[in-house]
Design a protein around this motif. Structure first.
Motif, short mmCIF file in Angstrom:
data_model
loop_
_atom_site.label_atom_id
_atom_site.label_comp_id
_atom_site.label_asym_id
_atom_site.label_seq_id
_atom_site.Cartn_x
_atom_site.Cartn_y
_atom_site.Cartn_z
N UNK A 239 0.87 -1.24 -0.05
CA UNK A 239 0.04 0.07 -0.08
C UNK A 239 0.89 1.07 -0.04
N UNK A 274 -10.07 12.61 3.24
CA UNK A 274 -9.32 11.67 2.33
C UNK A 274 -10.29 11.47 1.03
N UNK A 278 -13.95 6.54 0.65
CA UNK A 278 -14.71 5.32 0.72
C UNK A 278 -14.26 4.19 1.81
N UNK A 281 -11.64 1.58 0.39
CA UNK A 281 -10.66 2.07 -0.49
C UNK A 281 -9.51 2.54 0.37
N UNK B 246 -7.74 9.31 16.87
CA UNK B 246 -7.83 8.56 15.41
C UNK B 246 -6.08 8.04 14.94
N UNK B 250 -4.46 4.79 14.54
CA UNK B 250 -3.97 4.48 13.24
C UNK B 250 -2.43 3.78 13.21
N UNK B 253 -2.45 0.36 14.43
CA UNK B 253 -2.94 -0.68 13.27
C UNK B 253 -1.87 -1.94 13.04
N UNK B 267 -6.38 -4.01 7.35
CA UNK B 267 -7.05 -3.30 7.98
C UNK B 267 -7.01 -1.70 7.16
N UNK B 268 -7.88 -1.33 7.06
CA UNK B 268 -7.87 0.09 6.28
C UNK B 268 -9.11 1.25 6.89
N UNK B 269 -8.47 2.21 6.97
CA UNK B 269 -9.04 3.41 7.36
C UNK B 269 -9.34 4.38 6.24
N UNK B 270 -10.65 4.30 5.80
CA UNK B 270 -10.89 4.96 4.49
C UNK B 270 -11.54 6.34 4.62
N UNK B 271 -12.17 6.33 5.50
CA UNK B 271 -12.96 7.85 5.64
C UNK B 271 -12.78 8.29 7.27
N UNK B 272 -12.48 9.61 7.14
CA UNK B 272 -12.18 10.42 8.38
C UNK B 272 -12.98 11.62 8.37
N UNK B 289 -14.13 5.07 9.49
CA UNK B 289 -14.36 3.99 9.25
C UNK B 289 -13.00 2.84 9.32
N UNK B 291 -11.97 -1.06 8.03
CA UNK B 291 -12.65 -2.13 7.33
C UNK B 291 -11.40 -3.28 7.28
#
Lengths: 416, 416
Positions: A239, A274, A278, A281, B246, B250, B253, B267-272, B289, B291
């Motif tokens: 990533x 961000x 989503x 993503x 947050x 992160x 993680x 593990x993904x933080x996609x929206x803040x 979020x 995921x």
């Protein structure tokens, strides 16, 4: 110097605050007296009437700053200015700058009643648009000669209304603001009382803050760019997650302050966006703001340098690109040593619990400092709150602040 | 088992892909064949005609899944299903599920031409709405009996259009979808070829992925609540900064994954989102979020537990409150060992560079797994890209994937 028998009346300050609080008050409990609104003008009219009632000579300059003058013995001596502003943010509390203007009014009322003539003119001034509805501090900037025809022409509020149109609608000629500049030689000093807008005095159970400096600040908008990837199919080591860059940066902030800052340094990440934003993503782009403050410009420069290094290191480590935009760089202001000493002496003489401190927020005093010596007096903000109906200061502390202002004015504008 | 002389024709697959790519193609280069749009129906008509041309018996079930059947020797034997979907996200590339359907078509075309009768029916199926325009995987869910009248009634797309209305506008009766359920006993297995949608095969320069498991996932929306404070007046130690919570999270993680996850964990933080989100205010609230995916539900549970502990510790340390909302919990799917072995054998026999791997993305196979054994075949995604016009797979690799599918079908549906 007078013999310190003068005492402000908390009752009169309270009555004034209560009356002015009704001008622009809304059903939600907030005050809406935004600069160059009908309510703002109504407030100015009310204030001018109160000044006249107190026996002051009133006037308004071209920026619609309201001035009440107590004549001194020597008409050519540089005047001592005191004051603040009575415009508010939307849904404001009833104190903020208003408290500085109304305690100032009380001070001049007391001095007027004593019928002793000060050595120089003392002017109570309520500056226009300190809250920056039109993007600056219009009133104090006009007084300091920082307004140009372009400022007047291009200033708009967040809703897109032009300053010119707002002033004209109130029967004001915006170009007159260019006439509001005062010869720096005509101002001996400026003292401003304001609520602290922070938690320091309140937490320490102190009544008065003697402000030594007003912090400078710089604001950057920073962007990390990586690669937007599928949150499920992209293994962690493959990533280039832009948000993880922001998280790394936030994690370094305390170290950056410890190593390069002072105990007056602050750094705040207030906005993060961000892209694509989503949940499933990996963020390909992350844009965030950093607001950094200190009272020493050398420290500010060191903090900026340290931040650049950290951004570059994170970008390298995570395979990101970064860019930043400097949104503002406002120099710190050191208060005038003589004025600060007199404020300190007044606080000590009154037996108040006080401390020397800095202002973390911007004030008219910061602008006036470009043309005259300034100092400020803080009173505590309950729970550090401001710019909301929850803003408050205990009556005792308001009286203490007003009394310190009176003592400082006596020390500065009356012969010993 | 056939003698492995069957060979797919890359030329025919290429010609089919090119034709179908024009249906729903926009000027921006993207394909817009969203489920139950006019373009989607045009694609289904085109596909059905192609199936008929290949000599398959075609039909559509109540969910508008398009089916092409190659009759087997024993009409009552459980059928072997192969396929994927031809609906797309907006501005899609030309492969995604479409590649699985068209390579499947080529496999049946080859088998039909050999004129050897399989032991059971082989069905090529193109499922409706795999991309979840209406919130699920409508076609495969209908086949698996996961659709209820309420699903049909309440499903809407992101623009607010109702599934019912979209289907009716195309002359379809949405309630017929309830008839699409298949008796699990009637399905012997399901094989799906799909692009990887991730970078693993591409980076390793491998041609085929033999999918052993499809990851489960859970999605939480987490909120830290602190106190919104003035960025200038609030000393660092007096802050309750929700965003710093947050950032702390992160930062943890990687450790959470190292300690509690597997090498398949993501593990993904996609929206803040920060409130108030102003550069000069310490964030009072931060919502983000996460995921999290793994192929083992025990690992998923351990990750969830570790995340809860970290959130609680951060909240305690920073004087924040936290809450989280479980948005989804999708169980992982283990592919059927017998099917996986046959796919593996076909890949080995073809001499292709391949690896066993997991799917990090969701697919129809995940739904079908609730009623039948499944396996999947991946082909590489150039630079890991999908759901964009940049999505691509080298022709050699497409042919390799199709050849592995053909080999697996031969192994599973023809007598030795």
């Amino acid at each position: 110097m007078l013999t310190h028998e003068s005492v402000v009346s908390g009752k009169r300050i309270s009555a004034d605050l209560k009356e002015l609080a009704e001008i622009g008050r809304s059903d939600d409990g907030g005050v809406y007296r935004m600069a160059f609104s009908e309510a703002d003008m109504e407030g100015k009219d009310w204030l001018e009437a109160k000044m006249q009632e107190a026996g002051l000579e009133t006037s308004r300059d071209g920026a619609c700053n309201v001035i009440g003058r107590l004549r001194g013995r020597e008409p050519d001596a540089p005047a001592l200015l005191i004051g603040s502003h009575i415009d508010t943010v939307p849904c404001a509390g009833i104190l903020d700058g208003t408290l500085g203007v109304l305690t100032g009014l009380e001070c001049l009322r007391v001095l007027k009643q004593r019928e002793q003539v000060p050595s120089c003119d003392i002017e109570l001034i309520a500056f226009s648009d300190e809250e920056g509805r039109f993007g600056g501090m219009f009133g104090s900037q006009a007084l300091a000669g920082q307004i140009t025809p372009d400022t007047i022409h291009s200033a708009t509020d967040p809703g897109g209304e032009r300053l010119e149109d707002a002033m004209k609608a109130l029967g004001l000629d915006p170009w007159e603001a260019l006439q509001a500049r005062r010869d720096p030689q005509s101002i001996g000093g400026y003292l401003e009382l304001h609520i602290e807008q922070g938690p320091v005095l309140n937490k320490a159970e102190e009544q008065v803050g003697v402000v030594e400096a007003i912090t400078g600040l710089f604001k950057w908008t920073i962007t990390f760019s990586g690669e937007p990837n599928h949150a499920g199919t992209t293994p962690m080591p493959m990533r280039r997650d832009a948000f993880m860059g922001v998280a790394d940066f936030a994690h370094e902030v305390p170290r950056i302050l410890d190593e390069n800052g002072s105990d007056r340094s602050r750094a705040t990440i207030g906005r993060v966006e961000l892209t694509p934003g989503s949940p499933n993503t990996v963020p390909g782009e992350a844009t965030f703001t950093i607001d950094v403050r200190d009272t020493d410009e050398t420290v500010m420069n060191e903090l900026a340098g340290a931040i650049r290094k950290v951004l570059a290191a994170i970008a390298r480590r995570r395979g990101l690109r970064f860019s930043y935009q400097v949104e503002s760089w406002i120099k710190p202001v050191t208060c005038d040593a003589r004025l600060v000493e007199q404020v300190d002496a007044a606080a000590a003489a009154g037996g108040f619990r006080y401390r020397r401190m800095e202002s973390g927020a911007a004030h008219d005093a910061q602008i006036v400092a470009s043309v005259a010596p300034v100092a400020m007096i803080f009173v505590p903000s309950v729970d550090g709150k401001s710019h909301s109906p929850a803003e408050w200061t205990a009556w005792d502390d308001i009286e203490a602040g007003a009394q310190v202002m009176l003592g400082a004015v006596e020390r500065l504008a009356f012969d010993a």
